[in-house]
Design a protein around this motif. Sequence first.
Motif, PDB file in Angstrom:
ATOM      1  N   ASN A   1       1.686   6.066  11.348  1.00 23.16           N
ATOM      2  CA  ASN A   1       2.323   4.998  12.124  1.00 23.16           C
ATOM      3  C   ASN A   1       2.724   3.811  11.253  1.00 23.16           C
ATOM      4  OD1 ASN A   1       1.917   6.337  14.667  1.00 23.16           O
ATOM      5  ND2 ASN A   1      -0.246   5.813  14.474  1.00 23.16           N
ATOM      6  N   ALA A   2       3.060   4.047  10.002  1.00 23.78           N
ATOM      7  CA  ALA A   2       3.416   2.940   9.113  1.00 23.78           C
ATOM      8  C   ALA A   2       4.564   3.363   8.200  1.00 23.78           C
ATOM      9  CB  ALA A   2       2.201   2.532   8.278  1.00 23.78           C
ATOM     10  N   ASP A   3       5.315   2.351   7.749  1.00 22.19           N
ATOM     11  CA  ASP A   3       6.419   2.584   6.819  1.00 22.19           C
ATOM     12  C   ASP A   3       5.841   2.664   5.400  1.00 22.19           C
ATOM     13  OD1 ASP A   3       9.256   2.567   5.962  1.00 22.19           O
ATOM     14  OD2 ASP A   3       8.688   0.631   5.082  1.00 22.19           O
ATOM     15  N   PRO A   4       6.154   3.717   4.643  1.00 25.82           N
ATOM     16  CA  PRO A   4       5.559   3.861   3.309  1.00 25.82           C
ATOM     17  C   PRO A   4       5.916   2.722   2.350  1.00 25.82           C
ATOM     18  CG  PRO A   4       6.791   5.843   3.928  1.00 25.82           C
ATOM     19  CD  PRO A   4       6.974   4.844   5.013  1.00 25.82           C
ATOM     20  N   THR A   5       7.151   2.228   2.389  1.00 31.19           N
ATOM     21  CA  THR A   5       7.567   1.152   1.484  1.00 31.19           C
ATOM     22  C   THR A   5       6.818  -0.136   1.795  1.00 31.19           C
ATOM     23  OG1 THR A   5       9.750   2.169   1.351  1.00 31.19           O
ATOM     24  CG2 THR A   5       9.562  -0.098   0.587  1.00 31.19           C
ATOM     25  N   THR A   6       6.705  -0.466   3.054  1.00 35.45           N
ATOM     26  CA  THR A   6       5.982  -1.673   3.457  1.00 35.45           C
ATOM     27  C   THR A   6       4.505  -1.555   3.083  1.00 35.45           C
ATOM     28  OG1 THR A   6       7.506  -1.939   5.313  1.00 35.45           O
ATOM     29  CG2 THR A   6       5.463  -3.200   5.417  1.00 35.45           C
ATOM     30  N   THR A   7       3.932  -0.399   3.310  1.00 34.17           N
ATOM     31  CA  THR A   7       2.522  -0.182   2.972  1.00 34.17           C
ATOM     32  C   THR A   7       2.303  -0.278   1.463  1.00 34.17           C
ATOM     33  OG1 THR A   7       2.308   1.270   4.893  1.00 34.17           O
ATOM     34  CG2 THR A   7       0.576   1.407   3.237  1.00 34.17           C
ATOM     35  N   ALA A   8       3.219   0.284   0.675  1.00 28.00           N
ATOM     36  CA  ALA A   8       3.108   0.203  -0.786  1.00 28.00           C
ATOM     37  C   ALA A   8       3.181  -1.246  -1.254  1.00 28.00           C
ATOM     38  CB  ALA A   8       4.196   1.034  -1.442  1.00 28.00           C
ATOM     39  N   ASP A   9       4.102  -2.025  -0.678  1.00 26.91           N
ATOM     40  CA  ASP A   9       4.204  -3.447  -1.039  1.00 26.91           C
ATOM     41  C   ASP A   9       2.929  -4.201  -0.695  1.00 26.91           C
ATOM     42  OD1 ASP A   9       6.759  -3.033  -1.982  1.00 26.91           O
ATOM     43  OD2 ASP A   9       7.766  -3.771  -0.162  1.00 26.91           O
ATOM     44  N   LEU A  10       2.372  -3.919   0.476  1.00 29.71           N
ATOM     45  CA  LEU A  10       1.138  -4.577   0.906  1.00 29.71           C
ATOM     46  C   LEU A  10      -0.018  -4.226  -0.036  1.00 29.71           C
ATOM     47  CD1 LEU A  10      -0.415  -6.265   3.007  1.00 29.71           C
ATOM     48  CD2 LEU A  10      -0.748  -4.152   4.301  1.00 29.71           C
ATOM     49  N   LEU A  11      -0.143  -2.957  -0.405  1.00 27.31           N
ATOM     50  CA  LEU A  11      -1.205  -2.540  -1.324  1.00 27.31           C
ATOM     51  C   LEU A  11      -1.029  -3.158  -2.706  1.00 27.31           C
ATOM     52  CD1 LEU A  11      -1.587   1.205  -0.306  1.00 27.31           C
ATOM     53  CD2 LEU A  11      -3.249  -0.636   0.060  1.00 27.31           C
ATOM     54  N   THR A  12       0.212  -3.277  -3.145  1.00 32.65           N
ATOM     55  CA  THR A  12       0.486  -3.893  -4.439  1.00 32.65           C
ATOM     56  C   THR A  12       0.032  -5.349  -4.437  1.00 32.65           C
ATOM     57  OG1 THR A  12       2.352  -2.420  -4.814  1.00 32.65           O
ATOM     58  CG2 THR A  12       2.297  -4.428  -6.129  1.00 32.65           C
ATOM     59  N   GLN A  13       0.275  -6.053  -3.347  1.00 30.61           N
ATOM     60  CA  GLN A  13      -0.154  -7.450  -3.249  1.00 30.61           C
ATOM     61  C   GLN A  13      -1.681  -7.556  -3.174  1.00 30.61           C
ATOM     62  OE1 GLN A  13       1.836  -9.047   0.168  1.00 30.61           O
ATOM     63  NE2 GLN A  13       3.876  -8.842  -0.741  1.00 30.61           N
ATOM     64  N   LEU A  14      -2.312  -6.652  -2.431  1.00 28.09           N
ATOM     65  CA  LEU A  14      -3.764  -6.695  -2.287  1.00 28.09           C
ATOM     66  C   LEU A  14      -4.494  -6.369  -3.581  1.00 28.09           C
ATOM     67  CD1 LEU A  14      -4.312  -4.981   1.182  1.00 28.09           C
ATOM     68  CD2 LEU A  14      -4.792  -7.349   0.589  1.00 28.09           C
ATOM     69  N   PHE A  15      -3.957  -5.401  -4.339  1.00 28.37           N
ATOM     70  CA  PHE A  15      -4.631  -4.942  -5.543  1.00 28.37           C
ATOM     71  C   PHE A  15      -3.830  -5.290  -6.791  1.00 28.37           C
ATOM     72  CE2 PHE A  15      -6.122  -2.147  -2.144  1.00 28.37           C
ATOM     73  CZ  PHE A  15      -7.492  -2.343  -2.263  1.00 28.37           C
ATOM     74  N   ALA A  16      -3.349  -6.514  -6.851  1.00 25.73           N
ATOM     75  CA  ALA A  16      -2.605  -6.974  -8.028  1.00 25.73           C
ATOM     76  C   ALA A  16      -3.543  -6.970  -9.226  1.00 25.73           C
ATOM     77  CB  ALA A  16      -2.056  -8.371  -7.780  1.00 25.73           C
ATOM     78  N   ASP A  17      -2.981  -6.796 -10.437  1.00 23.39           N
ATOM     79  CA  ASP A  17      -3.839  -6.755 -11.632  1.00 23.39           C
ATOM     80  C   ASP A  17      -4.493  -8.107 -11.872  1.00 23.39           C
ATOM     81  OD1 ASP A  17      -1.982  -8.383 -12.909  1.00 23.39           O
ATOM     82  OD2 ASP A  17      -1.072  -6.755 -14.043  1.00 23.39           O
ATOM     83  N   ASP A  18      -5.498  -8.119 -12.729  1.00 23.81           N
ATOM     84  CA  ASP A  18      -6.305  -9.318 -12.992  1.00 23.81           C
ATOM     85  C   ASP A  18      -5.470 -10.491 -13.477  1.00 23.81           C
ATOM     86  OD1 ASP A  18      -8.585  -8.027 -12.207  1.00 23.81           O
ATOM     87  OD2 ASP A  18      -9.157  -7.436 -14.245  1.00 23.81           O
ATOM     88  N   ASN A  19      -4.445 -10.254 -14.283  1.00 20.06           N
ATOM     89  CA  ASN A  19      -3.630 -11.344 -14.822  1.00 20.06           C
ATOM     90  C   ASN A  19      -2.920 -12.110 -13.709  1.00 20.06           C
ATOM     91  OD1 ASN A  19      -4.349 -10.646 -17.385  1.00 20.06           O
ATOM     92  ND2 ASN A  19      -2.571  -9.329 -17.708  1.00 20.06           N
ATOM     93  N   SER A  20      -2.387 -11.391 -12.718  1.00 25.69           N
ATOM     94  CA  SER A  20      -1.668 -12.103 -11.654  1.00 25.69           C
ATOM     95  C   SER A  20      -2.637 -12.856 -10.748  1.00 25.69           C
ATOM     96  CB  SER A  20      -0.786 -11.134 -10.851  1.00 25.69           C
ATOM     97  OG  SER A  20      -1.595 -10.181 -10.193  1.00 25.69           O
ATOM     98  N   ARG A  21      -3.840 -12.316 -10.533  1.00 24.16           N
ATOM     99  CA  ARG A  21      -4.822 -13.026  -9.716  1.00 24.16           C
ATOM    100  C   ARG A  21      -5.301 -14.303 -10.397  1.00 24.16           C
ATOM    101  NH1 ARG A  21      -8.912  -8.712  -8.787  1.00 24.16           N
ATOM    102  NH2 ARG A  21      -7.420  -7.083  -8.511  1.00 24.16           N
ATOM    103  N   GLN A  22      -5.482 -14.227 -11.729  1.00 23.44           N
ATOM    104  CA  GLN A  22      -5.929 -15.415 -12.453  1.00 23.44           C
ATOM    105  C   GLN A  22      -4.873 -16.498 -12.406  1.00 23.44           C
ATOM    106  OE1 GLN A  22      -6.828 -13.887 -16.316  1.00 23.44           O
ATOM    107  NE2 GLN A  22      -8.806 -13.039 -15.696  1.00 23.44           N
ATOM    108  N   GLY A  23      -3.599 -16.083 -12.440  1.00 26.58           N
ATOM    109  CA  GLY A  23      -2.518 -17.061 -12.372  1.00 26.58           C
ATOM    110  C   GLY A  23      -2.453 -17.741 -11.018  1.00 26.58           C
ATOM    111  N   ASN A  24      -2.833 -17.045  -9.930  1.00 26.79           N
ATOM    112  CA  ASN A  24      -2.786 -17.615  -8.582  1.00 26.79           C
ATOM    113  C   ASN A  24      -3.975 -18.502  -8.292  1.00 26.79           C
ATOM    114  OD1 ASN A  24      -0.422 -16.252  -8.031  1.00 26.79           O
ATOM    115  ND2 ASN A  24      -1.448 -14.484  -7.100  1.00 26.79           N
ATOM    116  N   GLN A  25      -5.055 -18.427  -9.108  1.00 31.15           N
ATOM    117  CA  GLN A  25      -6.245 -19.226  -8.835  1.00 31.15           C
ATOM    118  C   GLN A  25      -6.144 -20.631  -9.391  1.00 31.15           C
ATOM    119  OE1 GLN A  25      -9.403 -16.915 -10.530  1.00 31.15           O
ATOM    120  NE2 GLN A  25      -9.416 -15.424  -8.871  1.00 31.15           N
ATOM    121  N   GLY A  26      -5.084 -20.922 -10.111  1.00 33.87           N
ATOM    122  CA  GLY A  26      -4.973 -22.226 -10.781  1.00 33.87           C
ATOM    123  C   GLY A  26      -4.772 -23.391  -9.836  1.00 33.87           C
ATOM    124  N   GLY A  27      -4.476 -23.190  -8.520  1.00 37.63           N
ATOM    125  CA  GLY A  27      -4.121 -24.221  -7.556  1.00 37.63           C
ATOM    126  C   GLY A  27      -5.171 -25.153  -7.283  1.00 37.63           C
TER     127      GLY A  27
END
Length: 169
Positions: free
Chosen positions: A143-169
């Motif tokens: 019951n889900a669109d594969p492209t949307t689900t892939a994008d959501l998973l990519t955002q949830l499990f982003a690599d460590d470098n991108s998470r560290q960059g987002n914590q600077g706020g």
Amino acid sequence: RGKVTVMSHEPLTKDDAVNLLNSVLNENNLAAVENGRTLTIMPRDEAKIAGIPVISGGDPEKIPITDKIVTQIMPVRFVEAAQLLKDLQPLVSIQTTMTANEAGNAIVMTDTQANIHKVAQIIHDIDMGAEEFTELRVFPLHNADPTTTADLLTQLFADDNSRQGNQGG
């Protein structure tokens, strides 16, 4: 230009004679490139871009330890080829040509088979070590669109470098 004298106490096959010649030539930064029944002696750098054999496979057991110059394509299964290339660069000579093919996740290397054998052993051991930590599961989506689900998973499990960059706020 020069002369090479090669002596053996036992009869040699054609392949053995070429391997022996390549060993002597390699010491002088030269290589013998086979073209049918003809051997062309040339500088090692020129030999790497001449009509040398291209061999596929990364099993070190199948790569002979000779001074014959070839291009070897070594597939990598569990680790990222680009990162592996960075790790391998300090372990090879400056005469070695080595690149990562990211689309095929493979290391492409041009050098003597002896040097390729050593690198193939390292790649094999690193790659198989990563197999223990790699697990593949397939989840069918009903019951889900594969492209949307892939994008959501990519955002949830982003690599460590991108998470560290987002914590600077």
